[in-house]
Design a protein around this motif. Structure first.
Motif: not given
Length: 380
Positions: A298-302
């Motif tokens: 995810s680009t918002s969470s690793a």
């Protein structure tokens, strides 16, 4: 002299009570029994019984790992922790039985566990899978990846987490089931602001009240969403249910990479929880794709897989009475597919019908007969 020889022969011959009948069983039959046993703790104990059992346990094809607790492993790194299937005799090393623990340590671990579950629900999943090191080895705590490492022929795996990640109000209902390959393929979410059983007298009274409240009650026009649904926070609540369920599913998926990579024979994988809140499923073809195609974080969470752009079908019922005697208030069903996957009615209904056990399956089948609303969601 002959008498003495006869006595020696009798002494050397084992009595029937000394014969180990397990040694007479073929390995194929013993493996059948061990596969039916399944539970990784029980298999760990079996591996300590004899050398023969120890050699057979790694060949078991069906394993269930029940994670008992989460223990924080590193104050500086919240992600460093262990999952504890509490195997008293690990299948990998036949670890020694649990030793005594200082009372202060137990209290400290309990506080860490409580804070992890209540304050960091999504991170709890990360604490359960894909862990690199073992802490408190003297009490035989192991991560699922470590426990499973000895199984060389693993085909069917079920992992049960100690609880669902999503908090809901008391009496409310939220359940989801998702299928993944290298990314999300489908997801079904069933929710209700209230789920309870009602008695016969209450059912008769509610029938009368519903018919007076809703002029379309009992007709084919059921399923319209009232205007109050948009103004009293009803729609916002369903959006929160949908997003949090998808986040939980994608977090579980992301953290399965190590287990899937280490077991190329795996054909079926289910990651669920003891509360029955969420279930992630992967079949043989999906696992093959998962190994072959790198997943997109995810680009918002690793810590989770990217959720793609989605098409959604939503069904809503202000009140739904089930033949099994349960009543759902604010019942909501959401069927989700990636936007580049066509939503076919037959495929959707088949997946929904098999998504939940009863009585939730009955609720899902009743909901799809109502009016359908189409929605879209951007990737996140």
């Amino acid at each position: 002299m002959l008498s003495d020889t006869t006595e020696v022969g009798r002494a050397a011959r084992p009595s029937p009570s000394m014969v180990d009948h397990f040694d007479r069983l073929p390995e194929s039959l013993l493996l059948l029994v061990l596969n039916r046993l399944g539970d990784v703790k029980a298999l760990g104990r079996c591996s300590a019984v004899s050398k023969r059992f120890s050699s057979l346990v790694p060949l078991v094809e069906s394993v269930v790992v029940r994670v008992d607790c989460v223990i924080s492993g590193d104050d500086d790194d919240p992600a460093a922790s262990i999952a504890a299937p509490a195997s008293s005799s690990s299948a990998t090393t036949a670890a020694s039985s649990a030793g005594s623990k200082p009372r202060g340590v137990v209290a400290h671990l309990f506080k860490l566990l409580l804070s992890s579950i209540i304050l960091r629900p999504i991170q709890v999943i990360q604490q359960l899978i894909g862990l690199k090191r073992v802490i408190l080895a003297e009490v035989s705590h192991h991560s699922p990846g470590e426990v499973l490492r000895c199984f060389t022929e693993l085909r069917r795996l079920r992992i049960e987490l100690p609880g669902g990640e999503l908090g809901v109000d008391r009496g409310a209902l939220l359940k989801w089931k998702a299928e993944f390959g290298s990314s999300l393929e489908s997801c079904v979410i069933l929710g209700a602001t209230s789920f309870r059983r009602c008695d016969d007298s209450e059912a008769e009274e509610s029938d009368s009240a519903d018919s007076e409240r809703d002029p379309n009650y009992g007709t084919d026009d059921q399923g319209s969403i009232p205007e109050s649904f948009y103004t009293n926070g009803g729609l916002k609540l369903r959006v929160v249910w949908t997003i949090t369920s998808l986040i939980a599913a994608s977090a579980r998926h992301y953290l399965l990479q190590q287990i899937v990579a280490e077991h190329p024979t795996l054909e079926s994988l289910v990651l669920t929880d003891v509360d029955g809140q969420g279930m992630l499923c992967m079949g043989k073809e999906q696992l093959t794709e998962f190994r072959r195609s790198p997943i997109a974080p995810s680009t918002s969470s690793a810590n989770r897989t990217q959720v793609p752009a989605l098409n959604m079908k939503l069904w809503y019922a202000p009140r739904l009475k089930l033949a099994s005697g349960y009543v759902m208030e604010g019942a909501t069903l959401v069927a989700i597919r990636p936007i580049d996957w066509p939503i076919k009615k037959e495929t959707t209904e088949a997946f929904i019908a098999s998504a939940f056990d009863e009585p939730f399956g009955e609720a899902a089948r009743a909901m799809v007969k109502r009016r359908t609303y189409l929605l879209e969601m951007n990737p996140f």
